[in-house]
Scaffold this active site. Structure first.
Site, PDB file in Angstrom:
ATOM      1  N   SER A 140      -1.146 -21.687 106.440  1.00  0.00           N
ATOM      2  CA  SER A 140      -0.606 -22.899 107.051  1.00  0.00           C
ATOM      3  C   SER A 140      -0.503 -22.673 108.551  1.00  0.00           C
ATOM      4  O   SER A 140      -0.319 -21.531 109.004  1.00  0.00           O
ATOM      5  CB  SER A 140       0.787 -23.204 106.484  1.00  0.00           C
ATOM      6  OG  SER A 140       1.475 -24.144 107.281  1.00  0.00           O
ATOM      7  N   TYR A 154       9.202 -20.762 104.060  1.00  0.00           N
ATOM      8  CA  TYR A 154       7.832 -21.194 103.800  1.00  0.00           C
ATOM      9  C   TYR A 154       6.874 -20.614 104.835  1.00  0.00           C
ATOM     10  O   TYR A 154       5.825 -20.047 104.488  1.00  0.00           O
ATOM     11  CB  TYR A 154       7.770 -22.719 103.810  1.00  0.00           C
ATOM     12  CG  TYR A 154       6.379 -23.278 103.671  1.00  0.00           C
ATOM     13  CD1 TYR A 154       5.811 -23.459 102.410  1.00  0.00           C
ATOM     14  CD2 TYR A 154       5.620 -23.634 104.789  1.00  0.00           C
ATOM     15  CE1 TYR A 154       4.527 -23.969 102.267  1.00  0.00           C
ATOM     16  CE2 TYR A 154       4.343 -24.142 104.656  1.00  0.00           C
ATOM     17  CZ  TYR A 154       3.798 -24.305 103.399  1.00  0.00           C
ATOM     18  OH  TYR A 154       2.526 -24.800 103.268  1.00  0.00           O
TER      19      TYR A 154
END
Length: 250
Positions: A140, A154
């Site tokens: 990401s 995350y």
């Protein structure tokens, strides 16, 4: 030449979108996820559009690590070989540290890092035996710096995943192995995982994002930000901003 591509987390979101894109490009698919009813629907849809393809589906909870190895081996035995494995399954839970939500952060860490490690181990077991293959891990753009609040854990898992992939890539290059490893850094792509996020700059729809991801994967590059614009220059800047500047942004 037709390739066989294994995708985890293929019942929704980016996995489902990539499955559609790869099928449209004439690839056989091995799809796995927890929600088998959605996998069955996706398989039926794709076979109706592309009846010449081989599309297999299996139930897989990536947090069941023994099952990860079992399912990957079954797919490899069924197809004869696997050309590409995409480690895509993940979750987006998370809360600021110290706010009583440890279990949510723990689940995110276990699913996005430990279970991704299991998938990479299972994939590399197959690729080492074949002496070929392309391992793709979905990280990401949040991995480029430590992120605050709900995405702290995350982002950390995605940074860890990118580091795993890079370390493996270094090892394989040193060994002159034909096995390739690619890391994708998607920006904001509208899927179920982020449907409740109110502020998502430069977000693109799932179809646009998945097309960009598949193009990046097929480029064979070691690292790709997707979509490349604007996330490549944004990531370049984010890596260099002082913490005080990041705090003002977030």
């Amino acid at each position: 030449m037709t390739s066989t591509i294994l995708i985890t987390g293929a019942s929704s979101g980016l996995g489902e979108g990539m499955a559609r894109e790869f099928a449209g490009r004439g690839n056989n698919l091995a799809l796995c996820a927890r929600r088998t009813e959605r996998l069955d629907e996706l398989r039926d849809e794709l076979l109706q559009r592309h009846p010449h393809l081989a599309i297999s589906v299996r139930a897989l909870d990536v947090n069941d690590h023994d099952q990860v190895f079992e399912v990957f081996r079954e797919f490899a035995a069924e197809s004869g070989s696997l050309d590409r494995i995409i480690v895509n399954a993940g979750i987006g839970k998370g809360q600021p540290l110290g706010t009583g939500k440890f279990l949510a952060n723990k689940q995110t860490a276990e699913t996005n890092f430990v279970s991704a490690l299991a998938q990479m181990e299972a994939a590399m077991e197959i690729f080492r035996a074949q002496n070929r293959g392309h391992l793709v891990v979905v990280s990401s753009v949040s991995a480029v710096r430590g992120m605050p609040k709900n995405i702290t854990t995350y982002a950390a898992t995605k940074a860890g995943l990118a580091s795993l992939a890079e370390g493996l890539r270094v090892e394989l290059v040193k060994a002159r192995s034909p096995i390739r490893v690619s890391t994708l850094y998607p920006g904001y792509i509208r899927t179920e995982i982020n449907e409740k996020v109110k502020s998502a700059p430069f977000i693109v729809d799932a179809a646009t994002g998945c097309k960009a991801m598949v193009r990046a994967i097929e480029s064979g590059k070691a690292e790709c930000f997707v979509p490349s614009w604007p996330w490549r220059p944004i990531s370049f800047l984010m890596r260099r901003l002082p913490v005080a500047a990041l705090a003002r942004l977030f």
